[in-house]
Design a protein around this motif. Structure first.
Motif, PDB file in Angstrom:
ATOM      1  N   UNK A 160      -5.259   2.316   2.198  1.00 39.93           N
ATOM      2  CA  UNK A 160      -5.332   0.857   2.274  1.00 39.93           C
ATOM      3  C   UNK A 160      -4.331   0.237   1.294  1.00 39.93           C
ATOM      4  N   UNK A 161      -4.200  -1.083   1.348  1.00 44.20           N
ATOM      5  CA  UNK A 161      -3.210  -1.811   0.545  1.00 44.20           C
ATOM      6  C   UNK A 161      -1.802  -1.287   0.805  1.00 44.20           C
ATOM      7  N   UNK A 162      -1.517  -1.011   2.062  1.00 43.66           N
ATOM      8  CA  UNK A 162      -0.174  -0.584   2.459  1.00 43.66           C
ATOM      9  C   UNK A 162       0.671  -1.832   2.632  1.00 43.66           C
ATOM     10  N   UNK A 163       1.381  -2.212   1.577  1.00 47.00           N
ATOM     11  CA  UNK A 163       2.126  -3.467   1.559  1.00 47.00           C
ATOM     12  C   UNK A 163       3.531  -3.290   2.097  1.00 47.00           C
ATOM     13  N   UNK A 164       4.076  -4.413   2.522  1.00 46.37           N
ATOM     14  CA  UNK A 164       5.472  -4.456   2.916  1.00 46.37           C
ATOM     15  C   UNK A 164       6.343  -4.131   1.701  1.00 46.37           C
ATOM     16  N   UNK A 165       7.426  -3.405   1.932  1.00 42.89           N
ATOM     17  CA  UNK A 165       8.316  -3.017   0.837  1.00 42.89           C
ATOM     18  C   UNK A 165       9.103  -4.214   0.337  1.00 42.89           C
ATOM     19  N   UNK A 166       9.066  -4.424  -0.976  1.00 41.96           N
ATOM     20  CA  UNK A 166       9.816  -5.512  -1.589  1.00 41.96           C
ATOM     21  C   UNK A 166      11.284  -5.131  -1.659  1.00 41.96           C
ATOM     22  N   UNK A 167      12.161  -6.028  -1.276  1.00 49.66           N
ATOM     23  CA  UNK A 167      13.591  -5.728  -1.242  1.00 49.66           C
ATOM     24  C   UNK A 167      14.344  -6.611  -2.233  1.00 49.66           C
ATOM     25  N   UNK A 168      15.455  -6.102  -2.721  1.00 50.51           N
ATOM     26  CA  UNK A 168      16.302  -6.886  -3.618  1.00 50.51           C
ATOM     27  C   UNK A 168      16.761  -8.147  -2.903  1.00 50.51           C
ATOM     28  N   UNK A 184       2.647  -3.510  -4.024  1.00 49.08           N
ATOM     29  CA  UNK A 184       1.699  -2.879  -4.919  1.00 49.08           C
ATOM     30  C   UNK A 184       1.474  -1.434  -4.504  1.00 49.08           C
ATOM     31  N   UNK A 185       0.871  -0.674  -5.406  1.00 44.63           N
ATOM     32  CA  UNK A 185       0.538   0.701  -5.080  1.00 44.63           C
ATOM     33  C   UNK A 185      -0.551   0.730  -4.019  1.00 44.63           C
ATOM     34  N   UNK A 186      -0.397   1.644  -3.087  1.00 46.60           N
ATOM     35  CA  UNK A 186      -1.420   1.811  -2.057  1.00 46.60           C
ATOM     36  C   UNK A 186      -2.648   2.487  -2.666  1.00 46.60           C
TER      37      UNK A 186
END
Length: 512
Positions: A160-168, A184-186
């Motif tokens: 769970x808490x599989x978030x979209x990857x933050x990009x530069x 965030x960490x999954x």
């Protein structure tokens, strides 16, 4: 299958050099993060009026600032882009490591586990199909390969808490800022039961697409091929419920022991296993195929009173049965592959339990894995020990007794080590995923056709003698060691899960 040219793919931002998930060589001689020169003197910027006054003052005492400190010309050149790492072409130096290029990932998470889980299966859930929102949640079932037989387990995992990857360069003030933009960490939760012996392969009972899970009172079966030579069938429904219902407790007599054990293989170990898709969630209509290293395949069925292991094996292979796949369109037909280099087609109604058609040889070495296309049911994938991937049109496969060996409709030799897993996309009939012992997970699209000027042309930034990159190769994901299995998530479009010695990866790329 729809066709796309390599130019179309590049226009979508999916050219291999950009979309490669293999990472980049780290450059130790970097400028600062934004590619600008810093003022080593830390001088404050002066206004135009102050500059004019200063120039007048300098002329009065005869000092020329330009002579003492020549002006620095600003460069319009951007810092060099990270170099895409091409397996088989590039070699990491002593102080170099691979770093993922997160600009090509929509989502990417790595999760470690106590013991390697060298086989797993994705579990359907009640969270809906075609899910696009983040954070996402995924369920899977896996079996361990511990250092001692008594330490092995069968586990149900909840990611769970599989978030979209933050990009530069992401704009944090965007109007679309919400929970799915967090990075965030999954969270990895699990419930386990003891399993005697290591788990060679695990497969969950198939559930029809777009159908809810069976009621809590109804079992959800999973089969495990143990290295002890036994095939166990487990009801994992209580483990799933305990992950979702706070304070849930289950009857351990229902979960800690198999619901049924198949002893047909004797002491012969095995790896091949597949459930037939019954078209409904009724546990009384299940069929399970299992194949062992002694070339035998057995069928186990269910009845209203329980499981029934048939005693007569299917025997046409001359070596270890490596993988099995039921036909998605013919309920009595299945395919198998073997270390005897062949792929065989069977019909359970045939007398003598012999195959009705075959591809001999399908590869020049062991055929490790196969996958039957669920949308275009005459297409079959195979992966060999030599690293080759082949696509077969089963309409060209001859019945037994003929000597004609069909040619594959497509063949790829990108992987440099045995293919360990292969699987068609659940809804796109031209796309598939593969993994190899060369630590690569690759995504392919047969619908991509090469441009005339690209045929046989290596990548522009690759050194002389570089390998040609097939236009059908969409993406290369690296970073895991000894990748064993890869699966698509059937309810999160484009999401791929893989397992290796160092744990699980789940990712989604812009390429698919």
């Amino acid at each position: 299958m729809s066709k796309r040219s390599a130019t179309d793919r590049a226009a979508d931002g999916q050219a291999f050099a950009k979309a490669s998930g293999s990472g980049a060589k780290r450059d130790e001689n970097e400028v600062n993060d934004i590619g600008e020169f810093e003022d080593a003197w830390e001088d404050e910027i002066e206004s135009e009026e102050e500059v004019v006054d200063g120039e007048a003052g300098d002329n009065e005492d005869g000092m020329d600032v330009d002579e003492l400190m020549p002006a620095i010309e600003e460069s319009e050149e951007l810092p060099p882009a990270p170099e895409a790492f091409i397996p088989g072409t590039h070699v990491l130096g002593k102080d170099e490591i691979l770093e993922p290029d997160d600009s090509v990932y929509i989502m990417r998470h790595s999760m470690n586990v106590t013991w390697p889980c060298l086989s797993f299966d994705v579990l359907r859930d009640n969270l809906g199909d075609e899910r696009q929102r983040y954070p996402a949640t995924a369920y899977l079932v896996a079996g361990t390969q511990a250092d001692q037989a008594s330490k092995n387990e069968l586990s149900v995992f909840k990611m769970s808490s599989l978030h979209r990857t933050q990009k530069d360069g992401d704009d944090s003030d965007s109007d679309e800022e919400d929970d799915d933009a967090l990075d965030e960490d999954a969270i990895l939760e699990f419930r386990s039961v003891p399993h005697h012996g290591g788990v060679n392969r695990i497969r969950a009972q198939p559930l029809p697409p777009s159908s809810p899970l069976p009621p809590a009172s109804q079992p959800y079966f999973t089969a495990t091929w143990a290295d002890t030579g036994k095939v166990h069938i487990w009801d994992i429904r209580p483990l799933i419920e305990s992950l979702d219902v706070p304070g849930y407790s289950w009857d351990k007599s229902r979960t800690n022991n198999p619901a049924f054990t198949i002893n047909s293989h004797g002491r012969a170990e095995g790896f091949a296993m597949d459930w037939a898709s019954s078209g409904n969630a009724n546990p009384s209509s299940l069929r399970l195929l299992t194949g062992d290293v002694h070339s035998k395949i057995y069928l186990t069925t269910t009845t209203p009173s329980g499981f029934n292991a048939l005693s007569q094996p299917f025997t046409s292979h001359s070596s270890s049965v490596e993988d099995l796949q039921w036909s998605p369109s013919e309920p009595t037909v299945f395919a198998s592959c073997s270390a005897d280099c062949s792929v065989q087609i069977w019909d359970v109604r045939s007398k003598g339990r012999r195959s009705v058609a075959g591809i001999e040889p399908a590869h020049e070495s062991d055929v490790n894995v196969i996958s039957w296309n669920r949308s275009t049911s005459y297409l079959l994938l195979s992966g060999g020990d030599e690293g080759g991937i082949k696509v077969w049109d089963l309409r060209n496969v001859q019945k037994k007794g003929t000597t004609v060996v069909p040619s594959p409709v497509a063949s790829f030799k990108w992987h440099t080590a045995p293919i360990t897993s292969i699987e068609w996309h659940p809804t796109e009939d031209s796309i598939f995923a593969a993994s190899g012992a060369d630590d690569q997970v690759t995504l392919w699209d047969l619908g991509v056709e090469p441009d005339d000027d690209e045929v046989g042309t290596p990548m522009n930034d690759a050194p002389d003698g570089a390998r040609d990159v097939p236009p059908q190769l969409l993406f290369v994901h690296q970073g895991q060691k000894d990748v064993k299995e890869v699966h698509w998530h059937p309810q999160i479009p484009g999401a791929v899960l893989s397992t290796a010695l160092d744990g699980f990866n789940i990712f989604k790329t812009i390429s698919v």
